[in-house]
Design a protein around this motif. Structure first.
Motif, PDB file in Angstrom:
ATOM      1  N   PHE A  57       0.830  -1.197   0.000  1.00 18.26           N
ATOM      2  CA  PHE A  57       0.000   0.000   0.000  1.00 18.26           C
ATOM      3  C   PHE A  57       0.871   1.255   0.000  1.00 18.26           C
ATOM      4  O   PHE A  57       0.624   2.199  -0.764  1.00 18.26           O
ATOM      5  N   LEU A  58       1.902   1.272   0.843  1.00 13.90           N
ATOM      6  CA  LEU A  58       2.792   2.429   0.896  1.00 13.90           C
ATOM      7  C   LEU A  58       3.510   2.639  -0.431  1.00 13.90           C
ATOM      8  O   LEU A  58       3.689   3.774  -0.880  1.00 13.90           O
ATOM      9  N   GLU A  59       3.902   1.551  -1.068  1.00 11.33           N
ATOM     10  CA  GLU A  59       4.546   1.656  -2.377  1.00 11.33           C
ATOM     11  C   GLU A  59       3.593   2.274  -3.400  1.00 11.33           C
ATOM     12  O   GLU A  59       3.993   3.088  -4.227  1.00 11.33           O
ATOM     13  N   SER A  60       2.311   1.911  -3.326  1.00  9.95           N
ATOM     14  CA  SER A  60       1.344   2.491  -4.258  1.00  9.95           C
ATOM     15  C   SER A  60       1.211   3.994  -4.025  1.00  9.95           C
ATOM     16  O   SER A  60       1.024   4.763  -4.971  1.00  9.95           O
ATOM     17  N   SER A  63       5.090  11.372  -0.331  1.00 14.28           N
ATOM     18  CA  SER A  63       6.409  11.236   0.292  1.00 14.28           C
ATOM     19  C   SER A  63       6.302  10.345   1.524  1.00 14.28           C
ATOM     20  O   SER A  63       5.565  10.651   2.458  1.00 14.28           O
ATOM     21  N   ILE A  64       7.056   9.239   1.517  1.00 11.94           N
ATOM     22  CA  ILE A  64       7.034   8.290   2.630  1.00 11.94           C
ATOM     23  C   ILE A  64       8.465   7.837   2.894  1.00 11.94           C
ATOM     24  O   ILE A  64       9.201   7.500   1.976  1.00 11.94           O
ATOM     25  N   GLU A  65       8.847   7.833   4.164  1.00  9.18           N
ATOM     26  CA  GLU A  65      10.155   7.325   4.563  1.00  9.18           C
ATOM     27  C   GLU A  65       9.916   6.128   5.467  1.00  9.18           C
ATOM     28  O   GLU A  65       9.196   6.224   6.457  1.00  9.18           O
ATOM     29  N   ILE A  66      10.509   5.007   5.119  1.00 12.24           N
ATOM     30  CA  ILE A  66      10.341   3.785   5.908  1.00 12.24           C
ATOM     31  C   ILE A  66      11.652   3.494   6.622  1.00 12.24           C
ATOM     32  O   ILE A  66      12.704   3.406   5.999  1.00 12.24           O
ATOM     33  N   ILE A  67      11.571   3.363   7.943  1.00  7.56           N
ATOM     34  CA  ILE A  67      12.740   3.052   8.756  1.00  7.56           C
ATOM     35  C   ILE A  67      12.462   1.732   9.454  1.00  7.56           C
ATOM     36  O   ILE A  67      11.527   1.632  10.254  1.00  7.56           O
ATOM     37  N   ASP A  68      13.253   0.730   9.141  1.00 11.44           N
ATOM     38  CA  ASP A  68      13.023  -0.564   9.777  1.00 11.44           C
ATOM     39  C   ASP A  68      13.595  -0.566  11.198  1.00 11.44           C
ATOM     40  O   ASP A  68      14.247   0.386  11.634  1.00 11.44           O
ATOM     41  N   ASP A  69      13.351  -1.624  11.927  1.00 12.52           N
ATOM     42  CA  ASP A  69      13.737  -1.707  13.327  1.00 12.52           C
ATOM     43  C   ASP A  69      15.240  -1.579  13.524  1.00 12.52           C
ATOM     44  O   ASP A  69      15.697  -0.951  14.475  1.00 12.52           O
ATOM     45  N   SER A  70      16.019  -2.136  12.603  1.00 11.42           N
ATOM     46  CA  SER A  70      17.481  -2.060  12.719  1.00 11.42           C
ATOM     47  C   SER A  70      17.960  -0.619  12.627  1.00 11.42           C
ATOM     48  O   SER A  70      18.791  -0.178  13.427  1.00 11.42           O
ATOM     49  N   ILE A  71      17.449   0.110  11.662  1.00 12.14           N
ATOM     50  CA  ILE A  71      17.845   1.509  11.497  1.00 12.14           C
ATOM     51  C   ILE A  71      17.361   2.330  12.685  1.00 12.14           C
ATOM     52  O   ILE A  71      18.071   3.198  13.195  1.00 12.14           O
ATOM     53  N   TYR A  72      16.143   2.059  13.154  1.00 11.04           N
ATOM     54  CA  TYR A  72      15.604   2.771  14.310  1.00 11.04           C
ATOM     55  C   TYR A  72      16.511   2.587  15.526  1.00 11.04           C
ATOM     56  O   TYR A  72      16.863   3.556  16.210  1.00 11.04           O
ATOM     57  N   LYS A  73      16.929   1.353  15.795  1.00 14.06           N
ATOM     58  CA  LYS A  73      17.798   1.084  16.942  1.00 14.06           C
ATOM     59  C   LYS A  73      19.146   1.782  16.783  1.00 14.06           C
ATOM     60  O   LYS A  73      19.694   2.332  17.741  1.00 14.06           O
ATOM     61  N   TYR A  74      19.690   1.775  15.551  1.00 16.14           N
ATOM     62  CA  TYR A  74      20.971   2.414  15.275  1.00 16.14           C
ATOM     63  C   TYR A  74      20.872   3.922  15.494  1.00 16.14           C
ATOM     64  O   TYR A  74      21.729   4.523  16.148  1.00 16.14           O
ATOM     65  N   THR A  89       3.663   5.989  -2.974  1.00 23.32           N
ATOM     66  CA  THR A  89       4.845   6.655  -3.523  1.00 23.32           C
ATOM     67  C   THR A  89       4.743   6.780  -5.038  1.00 23.32           C
ATOM     68  O   THR A  89       5.218   7.751  -5.610  1.00 23.32           O
ATOM     69  N   LYS A  90       4.102   5.807  -5.667  1.00 20.19           N
ATOM     70  CA  LYS A  90       3.899   5.887  -7.125  1.00 20.19           C
ATOM     71  C   LYS A  90       2.951   7.020  -7.493  1.00 20.19           C
ATOM     72  O   LYS A  90       2.976   7.510  -8.610  1.00 20.19           O
ATOM     73  N   GLN A  91       2.122   7.434  -6.519  1.00 20.65           N
ATOM     74  CA  GLN A  91       1.198   8.549  -6.739  1.00 20.65           C
ATOM     75  C   GLN A  91       1.851   9.882  -6.366  1.00 20.65           C
ATOM     76  O   GLN A  91       1.197  10.919  -6.382  1.00 20.65           O
ATOM     77  N   GLY A  92       3.126   9.846  -5.992  1.00 18.87           N
ATOM     78  CA  GLY A  92       3.845  11.073  -5.686  1.00 18.87           C
ATOM     79  C   GLY A  92       3.859  11.464  -4.222  1.00 18.87           C
ATOM     80  O   GLY A  92       4.348  12.535  -3.867  1.00 18.87           O
TER      81      GLY A  92
END
Length: 68
Positions: free
Chosen positions: A18-21, A28-39, A23-26
């Motif tokens: 759904f989020l990818e759809s 802005s979404i930033e996805i931060i997974d758990d590893s990046i969040y912890k870092y 972004t295709k519509q223009g």
């Protein structure tokens, strides 16, 4: 808005699709997974500790030291 999500793999895949759809519509979404969040959290906590200990230098002090 920030959203932290804990979901099963199938639900996660549906949400990511759904989020990818969006972004295709223009959108802005930033996805931060758990590893990046912890870092990033660890980096922020380390920075706060350095501030409390007075271990932080201004940009001018840093440039002065690098130019020696």
């Amino acid at each position: 808005m920030t959203l932290h999500l804990n979901a099963s793999e199938s639900v996660s895949q549906k949400i990511l699709s759904f989020l990818e759809s969006l972004t295709k519509q223009g959108e802005s979404i930033e996805i931060i997974d758990d590893s990046i969040y912890k870092y990033e959290k660890a980096g922020i906590l380390k920075g706060l500790e350095q501030i409390e200990n007075g271990s932080v230098y201004s940009s001018e002090e840093l440039l002065e030291e690098l130019n020696k």
